[in-house]
Design an enzyme around this catalytic site. Sequence first.
Site, short mmCIF file in Angstrom:
data_model
loop_
_atom_site.label_atom_id
_atom_site.label_comp_id
_atom_site.label_asym_id
_atom_site.label_seq_id
_atom_site.Cartn_x
_atom_site.Cartn_y
_atom_site.Cartn_z
N ASP A 97 0.85 -1.19 0.00
CA ASP A 97 0.00 0.00 0.00
C ASP A 97 0.88 1.24 0.00
OD1 ASP A 97 -2.47 -1.40 0.15
OD2 ASP A 97 -2.24 -1.62 2.30
N ASP A 154 -7.17 -1.29 -4.46
CA ASP A 154 -8.22 -0.87 -3.53
C ASP A 154 -9.12 0.19 -4.15
OD1 ASP A 154 -7.09 -2.58 -1.61
OD2 ASP A 154 -5.84 -0.99 -0.78
#
Length: 167
Positions: A121, A139
Amino acid sequence: MNKFKKTELVIYPIFIVVMIVLDQITKIIAQSVLPFGGTGVKVIDRFFYFTYMTNYGGAWSLFEGHTWIFVIAAVVAVGALGYFFFKTKPEDKFARFGFALVIAGAIGNCMDRIMLGFVRDFVDLIIFGYDFPIFNIADICIVLGVFLIILDTFEEELKQWRQSRKS
């Protein structure tokens, strides 16, 4: 299978692959150029940063360390989403695009889990003082895709409501 144009049977899979490649490339770049951990690269002060982190769980690091549960869930989800994708009607453009986005996002994060044991991330947002969990392109695909599927559902409901009001 509901009516799909031949071009749609090519365009949607290509779109899914492009989104997966974009997700993986951005993760590779983030992993190689960003410092690991809490030090973020400021883009817009107190709003938008690039901060590289690894996530061994799900959203908000839930169920950390249960990688195979997420892999199995992703495989099942991609199968179910593919089924529902092919059940859509030709006019359900938002839903079709949404299903393609969610499939791409699920595959992108699943690839990380299988290859690395964690998800990479790097997008870090602070909105109205709330520091959102750090996320990635996969995401974004999942959230945007779900939004489009919901939008398509409400659009259909609105059409039916308008028809009932006319009669």
